[in-house]
Design a protein around this motif. Structure first.
Motif, PDB file in Angstrom:
ATOM      1  N   ARG A 286     -37.543  52.355 -12.784  1.00 16.82           N
ATOM      2  CA  ARG A 286     -36.316  52.698 -13.512  1.00 16.82           C
ATOM      3  C   ARG A 286     -35.431  51.460 -13.633  1.00 16.82           C
ATOM      4  O   ARG A 286     -35.214  50.748 -12.642  1.00 16.82           O
ATOM      5  CB  ARG A 286     -35.559  53.780 -12.733  1.00 16.82           C
ATOM      6  N   THR A 287     -34.939  51.218 -14.826  1.00 16.01           N
ATOM      7  CA  THR A 287     -34.032  50.092 -15.032  1.00 16.01           C
ATOM      8  C   THR A 287     -32.641  50.491 -14.548  1.00 16.01           C
ATOM      9  O   THR A 287     -32.174  51.603 -14.835  1.00 16.01           O
ATOM     10  CB  THR A 287     -33.935  49.751 -16.532  1.00 16.01           C
ATOM     11  N   ILE A 288     -32.040  49.593 -13.812  1.00 13.51           N
ATOM     12  CA  ILE A 288     -30.654  49.844 -13.390  1.00 13.51           C
ATOM     13  C   ILE A 288     -29.763  49.237 -14.478  1.00 13.51           C
ATOM     14  O   ILE A 288     -29.861  48.030 -14.779  1.00 13.51           O
ATOM     15  CB  ILE A 288     -30.375  49.217 -12.005  1.00 13.51           C
ATOM     16  N   THR A 289     -28.962  50.069 -15.080  1.00 13.75           N
ATOM     17  CA  THR A 289     -28.151  49.608 -16.223  1.00 13.75           C
ATOM     18  C   THR A 289     -27.081  48.615 -15.748  1.00 13.75           C
ATOM     19  O   THR A 289     -26.774  48.545 -14.555  1.00 13.75           O
ATOM     20  CB  THR A 289     -27.447  50.804 -16.898  1.00 13.75           C
TER      21      THR A 289
ATOM     22  N   ARG B 217     -30.551  41.301 -14.173  1.00 16.12           N
ATOM     23  CA  ARG B 217     -30.903  42.708 -14.439  1.00 16.12           C
ATOM     24  C   ARG B 217     -31.803  43.197 -13.307  1.00 16.12           C
ATOM     25  O   ARG B 217     -32.639  42.440 -12.783  1.00 16.12           O
ATOM     26  CB  ARG B 217     -31.635  42.860 -15.783  1.00 16.12           C
ATOM     27  N   LEU B 218     -31.632  44.444 -12.928  1.00 14.75           N
ATOM     28  CA  LEU B 218     -32.387  44.998 -11.802  1.00 14.75           C
ATOM     29  C   LEU B 218     -33.261  46.166 -12.244  1.00 14.75           C
ATOM     30  O   LEU B 218     -32.863  46.939 -13.121  1.00 14.75           O
ATOM     31  CB  LEU B 218     -31.426  45.492 -10.706  1.00 14.75           C
ATOM     32  N   VAL B 219     -34.423  46.249 -11.632  1.00 10.65           N
ATOM     33  CA  VAL B 219     -35.317  47.384 -11.894  1.00 10.65           C
ATOM     34  C   VAL B 219     -35.681  47.985 -10.531  1.00 10.65           C
ATOM     35  O   VAL B 219     -36.103  47.267  -9.616  1.00 10.65           O
ATOM     36  CB  VAL B 219     -36.597  46.924 -12.632  1.00 10.65           C
ATOM     37  N   GLU B 220     -35.496  49.283 -10.412  1.00  8.70           N
ATOM     38  CA  GLU B 220     -35.807  49.962  -9.142  1.00  8.70           C
ATOM     39  C   GLU B 220     -37.221  50.513  -9.212  1.00  8.70           C
ATOM     40  O   GLU B 220     -37.591  51.178 -10.182  1.00  8.70           O
ATOM     41  CB  GLU B 220     -34.806  51.104  -8.945  1.00  8.70           C
ATOM     42  N   VAL B 221     -37.993  50.208  -8.171  1.00 11.60           N
ATOM     43  CA  VAL B 221     -39.407  50.625  -8.164  1.00 11.60           C
ATOM     44  C   VAL B 221     -39.643  51.493  -6.926  1.00 11.60           C
ATOM     45  O   VAL B 221     -39.261  51.117  -5.825  1.00 11.60           O
ATOM     46  CB  VAL B 221     -40.340  49.390  -8.103  1.00 11.60           C
ATOM     47  N   THR B 222     -40.280  52.656  -7.120  1.00 13.63           N
ATOM     48  CA  THR B 222     -40.639  53.508  -5.977  1.00 13.63           C
ATOM     49  C   THR B 222     -42.162  53.505  -5.841  1.00 13.63           C
ATOM     50  O   THR B 222     -42.874  53.801  -6.809  1.00 13.63           O
ATOM     51  CB  THR B 222     -40.138  54.945  -6.202  1.00 13.63           C
ATOM     52  N   VAL B 223     -42.605  53.153  -4.641  1.00 12.11           N
ATOM     53  CA  VAL B 223     -44.054  53.063  -4.393  1.00 12.11           C
ATOM     54  C   VAL B 223     -44.546  54.414  -3.878  1.00 12.11           C
ATOM     55  O   VAL B 223     -43.851  55.078  -3.097  1.00 12.11           O
ATOM     56  CB  VAL B 223     -44.337  51.954  -3.342  1.00 12.11           C
ATOM     57  N   SER B 224     -45.761  54.816  -4.328  1.00 13.40           N
ATOM     58  CA  SER B 224     -46.331  56.088  -3.858  1.00 13.40           C
ATOM     59  C   SER B 224     -46.593  56.006  -2.357  1.00 13.40           C
ATOM     60  O   SER B 224     -46.905  54.931  -1.838  1.00 13.40           O
ATOM     61  CB  SER B 224     -47.668  56.372  -4.538  1.00 13.40           C
TER      62      SER B 224
ATOM     63  N   GLY C 110     -31.976  34.276 -23.339  1.00 11.85           N
ATOM     64  CA  GLY C 110     -33.007  35.315 -23.399  1.00 11.85           C
ATOM     65  C   GLY C 110     -32.415  36.691 -23.659  1.00 11.85           C
ATOM     66  O   GLY C 110     -31.234  36.921 -23.432  1.00 11.85           O
ATOM     67  N   ASP C 111     -33.323  37.606 -24.117  1.00 13.13           N
ATOM     68  CA  ASP C 111     -32.897  38.991 -24.330  1.00 13.13           C
ATOM     69  C   ASP C 111     -33.147  39.741 -23.015  1.00 13.13           C
ATOM     70  O   ASP C 111     -34.293  40.110 -22.714  1.00 13.13           O
ATOM     71  CB  ASP C 111     -33.707  39.605 -25.473  1.00 13.13           C
ATOM     72  N   MET C 112     -32.086  39.957 -22.255  1.00 13.99           N
ATOM     73  CA  MET C 112     -32.235  40.517 -20.908  1.00 13.99           C
ATOM     74  C   MET C 112     -32.749  41.954 -20.952  1.00 13.99           C
ATOM     75  O   MET C 112     -33.558  42.356 -20.114  1.00 13.99           O
ATOM     76  CB  MET C 112     -30.886  40.468 -20.161  1.00 13.99           C
ATOM     77  N   ASP C 113     -32.285  42.724 -21.983  1.00 12.53           N
ATOM     78  CA  ASP C 113     -32.741  44.117 -22.088  1.00 12.53           C
ATOM     79  C   ASP C 113     -34.237  44.171 -22.351  1.00 12.53           C
ATOM     80  O   ASP C 113     -34.963  44.992 -21.790  1.00 12.53           O
ATOM     81  CB  ASP C 113     -31.982  44.848 -23.212  1.00 12.53           C
ATOM     82  N   GLN C 114     -34.688  43.262 -23.219  1.00 14.96           N
ATOM     83  CA  GLN C 114     -36.121  43.207 -23.557  1.00 14.96           C
ATOM     84  C   GLN C 114     -36.947  42.851 -22.321  1.00 14.96           C
ATOM     85  O   GLN C 114     -37.985  43.436 -22.052  1.00 14.96           O
ATOM     86  CB  GLN C 114     -36.356  42.168 -24.678  1.00 14.96           C
ATOM     87  N   ARG C 115     -36.457  41.873 -21.568  1.00 22.35           N
ATOM     88  CA  ARG C 115     -37.189  41.453 -20.356  1.00 22.35           C
ATOM     89  C   ARG C 115     -37.278  42.618 -19.362  1.00 22.35           C
ATOM     90  O   ARG C 115     -38.304  42.808 -18.708  1.00 22.35           O
ATOM     91  CB  ARG C 115     -36.505  40.259 -19.695  1.00 22.35           C
ATOM     92  N   ALA C 116     -36.176  43.374 -19.239  1.00 27.27           N
ATOM     93  CA  ALA C 116     -36.183  44.534 -18.329  1.00 27.27           C
ATOM     94  C   ALA C 116     -37.206  45.554 -18.802  1.00 27.27           C
ATOM     95  O   ALA C 116     -37.974  46.111 -17.999  1.00 27.27           O
ATOM     96  CB  ALA C 116     -34.797  45.156 -18.282  1.00 27.27           C
TER      97      ALA C 116
END
Lengths: 296, 230
Positions: free
Chosen positions: A92-95, A120-127, A69-75
């Protein structure tokens, strides 16, 4: 109940008793332990609050490595989806380089780690105060992005909270145990004093002293002894706490936080000697009055 | 004023040390209490001093039945009773002045009154120059006088003394007996336990004597005749 600490007893020479001479040392040890338990109680409370605050506002999306798979695309797909979800403040995507940097202390050189099959990791901040449905969001995300998994940190936090609450319960149990042991020691010391001064007590009774008059001499003396023990015990505990704070701050480890006391904690510590003196006064008064009732 | 009706007393579960005591002491009377050692004099004095409760019978003091008195009411009664113990029972770490002042302080008397009365009384019993002395530094007679001063400082309605002149020279003993007589004239009921037959002969007050744990009351003449006939 009169609580006169400055007036020295005149008729009963309690200060000459060997039975109570070392009571301040015992009280100091008890207050030292109780203070440490109290510091632990408040520090853990403070740590729990910090962990909850830090973790409940943050989520992590983990996209499992797929060599086909294309990991960047999935992120990017995951970021795009999450930005549409109401209640999410920032995504925000963690590079790869950042991920490798995070793993560097555990696995070695970052440039080598970058070549490993990393998720691959994505950081999410909840309101703040958002009513985000985490379960629904996680399901939708898994359907949208193959291999994606929304990590709320909740199970980890729950375990940490359980551990912290258990330690708090243990600290409270230790404090209760210390109180009980202190009461037992005071009861024995007061009873011994009663036996040793039986003759003078009898004379005082016969010249018209009320039970309260005799009990007051015992309670004032023992309260004074308690304070003489409690204050140094508390001071030593605070010094020990400051020492641990210094050691913990040198560790620079995220989870092992130095003991941090809130205002309520300091107030509770400051009140501890007073509480011990009051506990002593009440215990001694009760034991002396009940013993005097057995005399005529 | 003091009435015993079929009073018995025992210590714990032991045998009765006093049996069927019937006694009436009127206000302002003066009595000697005597009897052989172990007859129960000290036990009778303990009942009078409200140090022990009778195990049976009725005991009235100052017009009130006290055998079953509530604990909180006892101190008020005890303040009306002065006790001179045979072994003095002074507080060794307090001065003679402080020992004598104790009943007044416990009763909540003003400091000025305490100073005035205690100094006056200690001067009267001949201890004006020993006010600050502690009991261990005093002779037996001096201790006895401090004990007597402590017993009478509150102007008690009933004065009980156990061998009060036992540790004194005859002159001081007489002086203190005259003090007891004066207190008696002021209305204080006096009971003096003694073995001193000369004292009974000289002062001629009614005699209560204990024999086989029971109490008998008689005139001094009859007692002396009985004593001399033995």
């Amino acid at each position: 109940m009169k609580f006169s600490l400055l007036s020295k007893p005149t008729e009963l020479q309690l200060e000459k008793d060997a039975s109570s001479k070392y009571l301040p040392v015992v009280i100091a040890a008890m207050v030292f332990l109780a203070s440490l338990a109290l510091i632990g109680l408040f520090s853990i409370n403070s740590a729990i609050s910090d962990w909850s605050g830090a973790i409940s506002g943050n989520l992590t999306v983990e996209i499992a490595y797929d060599k086909n798979g294309d990991m960047d695309q999935r992120a990017e797909d995951a970021v795009a989806f999450l930005k549409t979800v109401p209640g999410i403040n920032e995504v925000r995507t963690i590079t790869k380089a950042e991920t490798a940097e995070l793993l560097e202390p555990f696995l070695g050189r970052a440039d080598v780690i970058e070549n490993l099959p990393l998720p691959r990791l994505v950081e999410v901040t909840v309101s703040e105060n958002s009513a985000l449905d985490l379960l629904a969001t996680a399901t939708q995300l898994e359907n949208t992005v193959p291999g994606a998994h929304l990590n709320t940190h909740r199970p980890w936090l729950d375990k940490m909270l359980l551990l912290a609450r258990s330690i708090q319960f243990l600290a409270a149990a230790i404090m209760f145990l210390i109180s009980m042991v202190t009461i037992v020691i005071i009861v024995f010391a007061a009873r011994t004093g009663m036996v040793m001064h039986h003759d003078i007590i009898e004379v005082l009774h016969l010249i018209g002293a009320r039970d309260g008059y005799i009990a007051r001499q015992f309670q004032d003396y023992f309260a004074r002894l308690s304070l003489f023990g409690a204050v140094p015990g508390l001071i030593i505990a605070i010094i020990v706490m400051q020492f641990f704070t210094y050691l913990a701050s040198r560790l620079e480890a995220g989870l092992i936080q130095p003991p941090s006391m809130v205002l309520e904690g300091w107030l509770a510590l400051a009140l501890l000697p007073l509480l011990v003196a009051i506990l002593t006064t009440v215990t001694v008064r009760w034991i002396v009055l009940s013993s005097l009732k057995r005399m005529m | 004023m003091i009435r015993f009706e079929n009073v018995g007393m025992r210590y714990g579960m032991g045998p009765e040390v006093l049996r069927d005591i019937n006694l009436h002491l009127s206000h302002g009377s003066f009595h000697f209490l005597t009897g052989p050692t172990g007859a129960g004099k000290s036990s009778l004095l303990k009942l009078l001093a409200l140090s022990h409760r009778p195990s049976r019978g009725l005991l009235s003091l100052f017009g009130q039945e006290v055998s079953h008195l509530e604990r909180e009411d006892l101190p008020d009664f005890r303040r009306k009773i002065g006790v001179v113990f045979q072994e003095f029972r002074l507080l060794d770490h307090l001065s003679a002045f402080e020992n004598v002042a104790l009943p007044l302080r416990i009763a909540g008397a003003e400091d000025d009154l305490v100073q005035k009365n205690v100094k006056e009384l200690l001067n009267w019993v001949g201890l004006g120059n020993q006010m600050n002395a502690r009991p261990p530094t005093l002779s037996g007679g001096e201790k006895q006088r401090v004990a007597i001063a402590r017993a009478i400082i509150n102007r008690p309605q009933l004065l009980i003394a156990d061998e009060p002149t036992g540790s004194m020279d005859p002159e001081m003993g007489l002086r203190l007996m005259h003090l007891f007589q004066e207190l008696n004239k002021l209305g204080t009921t006096v009971v003096i336990a003694t073995h001193d037959i000369e004292m009974i002969r000289r002062f001629r007050h009614p005699v209560m004597y204990l024999e086989d744990s029971t109490l008998h009351t008689t005139t001094p003449t009859a007692y002396l005749a009985r004593f001399e006939g033995m």
